[in-house]
Scaffold this motif. Structure first.
Motif, PDB file in Angstrom:
ATOM      1  N   ASP A 190      52.811  19.218 -39.455  1.00 23.54           N
ATOM      2  CA  ASP A 190      52.952  17.816 -38.945  1.00 23.54           C
ATOM      3  C   ASP A 190      51.597  17.414 -38.414  1.00 23.54           C
ATOM      4  O   ASP A 190      50.884  18.020 -37.805  1.00 23.54           O
ATOM      5  CB  ASP A 190      53.917  17.624 -37.701  1.00 23.54           C
ATOM      6  N   VAL A 191      50.967  16.470 -39.259  1.00 15.65           N
ATOM      7  CA  VAL A 191      49.589  16.167 -39.016  1.00 15.65           C
ATOM      8  C   VAL A 191      49.612  14.875 -38.611  1.00 15.65           C
ATOM      9  O   VAL A 191      50.049  14.046 -38.931  1.00 15.65           O
ATOM     10  CB  VAL A 191      48.809  16.260 -40.406  1.00 15.65           C
ATOM     11  N   GLY A 192      48.460  14.734 -37.573  1.00 16.43           N
ATOM     12  CA  GLY A 192      48.202  13.350 -37.118  1.00 16.43           C
ATOM     13  C   GLY A 192      46.797  12.811 -37.039  1.00 16.43           C
ATOM     14  O   GLY A 192      46.129  13.740 -37.075  1.00 16.43           O
ATOM     15  N   LEU A 193      46.524  11.794 -37.403  1.00 12.09           N
ATOM     16  CA  LEU A 193      45.351  11.209 -37.690  1.00 12.09           C
ATOM     17  C   LEU A 193      44.873  10.165 -36.474  1.00 12.09           C
ATOM     18  O   LEU A 193      45.578   9.220 -36.393  1.00 12.09           O
ATOM     19  CB  LEU A 193      45.137  10.459 -39.037  1.00 12.09           C
ATOM     20  N   LYS A 194      44.026  10.467 -35.724  1.00 15.21           N
ATOM     21  CA  LYS A 194      43.769   9.496 -34.494  1.00 15.21           C
ATOM     22  C   LYS A 194      42.093   8.846 -35.061  1.00 15.21           C
ATOM     23  O   LYS A 194      41.236   9.387 -35.136  1.00 15.21           O
ATOM     24  CB  LYS A 194      43.170  10.415 -33.420  1.00 15.21           C
ATOM     25  N   LEU A 195      42.308   7.580 -34.922  1.00 18.87           N
ATOM     26  CA  LEU A 195      41.009   6.613 -35.159  1.00 18.87           C
ATOM     27  C   LEU A 195      40.625   5.967 -34.021  1.00 18.87           C
ATOM     28  O   LEU A 195      41.449   5.677 -33.073  1.00 18.87           O
ATOM     29  CB  LEU A 195      41.494   5.525 -36.451  1.00 18.87           C
ATOM     30  N   TYR A 196      39.314   5.883 -33.789  1.00 19.03           N
ATOM     31  CA  TYR A 196      38.685   5.319 -32.653  1.00 19.03           C
ATOM     32  C   TYR A 196      38.161   4.001 -33.064  1.00 19.03           C
ATOM     33  O   TYR A 196      37.328   4.195 -33.994  1.00 19.03           O
ATOM     34  CB  TYR A 196      37.902   6.311 -32.145  1.00 19.03           C
ATOM     35  N   VAL A 244      44.045   4.798 -31.996  1.00 21.86           N
ATOM     36  CA  VAL A 244      45.328   4.384 -32.732  1.00 21.86           C
ATOM     37  C   VAL A 244      45.826   5.851 -33.532  1.00 21.86           C
ATOM     38  O   VAL A 244      44.884   6.551 -33.952  1.00 21.86           O
ATOM     39  CB  VAL A 244      45.036   3.462 -33.860  1.00 21.86           C
ATOM     40  N   VAL A 245      46.830   6.406 -33.226  1.00 23.34           N
ATOM     41  CA  VAL A 245      47.361   7.589 -33.684  1.00 23.34           C
ATOM     42  C   VAL A 245      48.344   7.158 -34.882  1.00 23.34           C
ATOM     43  O   VAL A 245      49.398   6.709 -34.696  1.00 23.34           O
ATOM     44  CB  VAL A 245      48.102   8.452 -32.657  1.00 23.34           C
ATOM     45  N   ASN A 246      48.273   7.923 -36.018  1.00 21.20           N
ATOM     46  CA  ASN A 246      49.001   7.940 -37.171  1.00 21.20           C
ATOM     47  C   ASN A 246      49.617   9.293 -37.269  1.00 21.20           C
ATOM     48  O   ASN A 246      49.196  10.397 -37.707  1.00 21.20           O
ATOM     49  CB  ASN A 246      48.257   7.568 -38.392  1.00 21.20           C
ATOM     50  N   ASP A 247      50.863   9.326 -36.662  1.00 19.51           N
ATOM     51  CA  ASP A 247      51.597  10.565 -36.543  1.00 19.51           C
ATOM     52  C   ASP A 247      52.465  10.905 -37.888  1.00 19.51           C
ATOM     53  O   ASP A 247      52.731  10.108 -38.796  1.00 19.51           O
ATOM     54  CB  ASP A 247      52.523  10.477 -35.386  1.00 19.51           C
ATOM     55  N   THR A 300      40.965   4.634 -46.688  1.00 18.93           N
ATOM     56  CA  THR A 300      40.099   3.229 -46.181  1.00 18.93           C
ATOM     57  C   THR A 300      40.979   2.181 -46.030  1.00 18.93           C
ATOM     58  O   THR A 300      40.928   1.599 -45.105  1.00 18.93           O
ATOM     59  CB  THR A 300      39.242   2.699 -47.336  1.00 18.93           C
ATOM     60  N   GLU A 301      42.191   1.913 -46.639  1.00 19.36           N
ATOM     61  CA  GLU A 301      43.315   1.166 -46.522  1.00 19.36           C
ATOM     62  C   GLU A 301      43.754   1.321 -45.064  1.00 19.36           C
ATOM     63  O   GLU A 301      44.192   0.405 -44.183  1.00 19.36           O
ATOM     64  CB  GLU A 301      44.334   0.956 -47.689  1.00 19.36           C
ATOM     65  N   MET A 302      44.109   2.590 -44.801  1.00 18.54           N
ATOM     66  CA  MET A 302      44.808   3.074 -43.533  1.00 18.54           C
ATOM     67  C   MET A 302      43.933   2.494 -42.319  1.00 18.54           C
ATOM     68  O   MET A 302      44.340   1.861 -41.291  1.00 18.54           O
ATOM     69  CB  MET A 302      45.106   4.389 -43.490  1.00 18.54           C
ATOM     70  N   VAL A 303      42.467   2.854 -42.274  1.00 14.75           N
ATOM     71  CA  VAL A 303      41.697   2.351 -41.198  1.00 14.75           C
ATOM     72  C   VAL A 303      41.629   0.781 -41.354  1.00 14.75           C
ATOM     73  O   VAL A 303      41.648   0.182 -39.998  1.00 14.75           O
ATOM     74  CB  VAL A 303      40.211   2.867 -41.700  1.00 14.75           C
ATOM     75  N   GLU A 304      41.492   0.134 -42.188  1.00  8.94           N
ATOM     76  CA  GLU A 304      41.670  -1.261 -42.489  1.00  8.94           C
ATOM     77  C   GLU A 304      42.743  -1.978 -41.921  1.00  8.94           C
ATOM     78  O   GLU A 304      42.767  -2.929 -41.256  1.00  8.94           O
ATOM     79  CB  GLU A 304      41.283  -1.763 -43.964  1.00  8.94           C
ATOM     80  N   GLU A 305      44.112  -1.297 -42.294  1.00  6.75           N
ATOM     81  CA  GLU A 305      45.184  -1.871 -41.590  1.00  6.75           C
ATOM     82  C   GLU A 305      45.131  -1.739 -39.962  1.00  6.75           C
ATOM     83  O   GLU A 305      45.769  -2.572 -39.275  1.00  6.75           O
ATOM     84  CB  GLU A 305      46.466  -1.002 -42.078  1.00  6.75           C
ATOM     85  N   SER A 306      44.595  -0.503 -39.560  1.00 10.10           N
ATOM     86  CA  SER A 306      44.489  -0.246 -38.142  1.00 10.10           C
ATOM     87  C   SER A 306      43.549  -1.368 -37.517  1.00 10.10           C
ATOM     88  O   SER A 306      43.980  -1.691 -36.538  1.00 10.10           O
ATOM     89  CB  SER A 306      44.151   1.178 -38.001  1.00 10.10           C
ATOM     90  N   VAL A 354      36.140  -5.555 -34.446  1.00 12.29           N
ATOM     91  CA  VAL A 354      36.754  -4.237 -34.347  1.00 12.29           C
ATOM     92  C   VAL A 354      35.912  -3.348 -35.114  1.00 12.29           C
ATOM     93  O   VAL A 354      36.113  -3.536 -36.278  1.00 12.29           O
ATOM     94  CB  VAL A 354      38.251  -4.245 -34.474  1.00 12.29           C
ATOM     95  N   ARG A 355      35.317  -2.346 -34.627  1.00  7.99           N
ATOM     96  CA  ARG A 355      34.556  -1.374 -35.476  1.00  7.99           C
ATOM     97  C   ARG A 355      34.979  -0.011 -35.463  1.00  7.99           C
ATOM     98  O   ARG A 355      35.310   0.449 -34.162  1.00  7.99           O
ATOM     99  CB  ARG A 355      33.268  -1.329 -35.064  1.00  7.99           C
ATOM    100  N   LEU A 356      35.182   0.597 -36.426  1.00  5.02           N
ATOM    101  CA  LEU A 356      35.640   2.136 -36.326  1.00  5.02           C
ATOM    102  C   LEU A 356      34.165   3.077 -35.815  1.00  5.02           C
ATOM    103  O   LEU A 356      33.333   2.674 -36.419  1.00  5.02           O
ATOM    104  CB  LEU A 356      35.882   2.599 -37.772  1.00  5.02           C
ATOM    105  N   ILE A 357      34.775   3.658 -34.873  1.00  6.28           N
ATOM    106  CA  ILE A 357      33.594   4.698 -34.294  1.00  6.28           C
ATOM    107  C   ILE A 357      34.195   6.080 -34.537  1.00  6.28           C
ATOM    108  O   ILE A 357      35.081   6.546 -34.864  1.00  6.28           O
ATOM    109  CB  ILE A 357      33.202   4.311 -32.846  1.00  6.28           C
ATOM    110  N   THR A 358      33.196   7.011 -34.119  1.00 11.19           N
ATOM    111  CA  THR A 358      33.536   8.429 -34.047  1.00 11.19           C
ATOM    112  C   THR A 358      34.162   8.981 -32.805  1.00 11.19           C
ATOM    113  O   THR A 358      34.089   8.176 -31.758  1.00 11.19           O
ATOM    114  CB  THR A 358      32.294   9.305 -34.242  1.00 11.19           C
ATOM    115  N   ARG A 359      34.739   9.938 -32.804  1.00 10.76           N
ATOM    116  CA  ARG A 359      35.346  10.581 -31.561  1.00 10.76           C
ATOM    117  C   ARG A 359      34.458  10.689 -30.342  1.00 10.76           C
ATOM    118  O   ARG A 359      34.507  10.340 -29.343  1.00 10.76           O
ATOM    119  CB  ARG A 359      36.299  11.714 -31.753  1.00 10.76           C
ATOM    120  N   GLU A 360      33.197  11.199 -30.705  1.00 11.48           N
ATOM    121  CA  GLU A 360      32.111  11.379 -29.943  1.00 11.48           C
ATOM    122  C   GLU A 360      31.649  10.261 -29.336  1.00 11.48           C
ATOM    123  O   GLU A 360      31.319  10.303 -27.945  1.00 11.48           O
ATOM    124  CB  GLU A 360      30.958  12.180 -30.680  1.00 11.48           C
ATOM    125  N   GLU A 361      31.398   9.321 -30.001  1.00 14.44           N
ATOM    126  CA  GLU A 361      30.947   7.792 -29.384  1.00 14.44           C
ATOM    127  C   GLU A 361      32.214   7.228 -28.332  1.00 14.44           C
ATOM    128  O   GLU A 361      31.766   7.115 -27.207  1.00 14.44           O
ATOM    129  CB  GLU A 361      30.801   6.745 -30.537  1.00 14.44           C
TER     130      GLU A 361
END
Length: 96
Positions: A14-20, A40-43, A58-64, A79-86
């Motif tokens: 079970d993979v989750g993808l977290k976008l910041y 946002v977490v995509n579980d 890319t579409e997943m990121v844009e939809e989020s 709204v801008r995608l950033i790294t987890r570290e940032e």
């Protein structure tokens, strides 16, 4: 030695993808001129090829991004995608 087939192993993963994201001018972050951070977490990603396909990812990121913009009532350009570290660097004081 493992007696599982690759398909059996994948069915148990079970993979989750977290976008910041960084968000500008949202009322929840004190309005114009101010910045806030969210994620946002995509579980339950079962189709791993989805993560390897650049256009689908890319579409997943844009939809989020569009979803966050709509929810926070700001234009998507705010709204801008950033790294987890940032994200962690900018929000480390928020946990106190």
């Amino acid at each position: 030695m493992c007696d599982y087939t690759a398909q059996e192993v994948i069915s148990k993963v079970d993979v989750g993808l977290k976008l910041y994201f960084e968000v500008w001018d949202a009322a929840i972050f004190h309005g114009p001129g101010n910045v806030g951070y969210t994620s946002v977490v995509n579980d339950h990603i079962r189709d791993f090829s989805y993560l390897a396909d650049q256009s689908r990812l890319t579409e997943m990121v844009e939809e989020s991004r569009r979803g966050i913009a709509e929810f926070l009532k700001v234009p998507p350009e705010k709204v801008r995608l950033i790294t987890r570290e940032e994200f962690e660097a900018e929000t480390e004081d928020d946990e106190d």
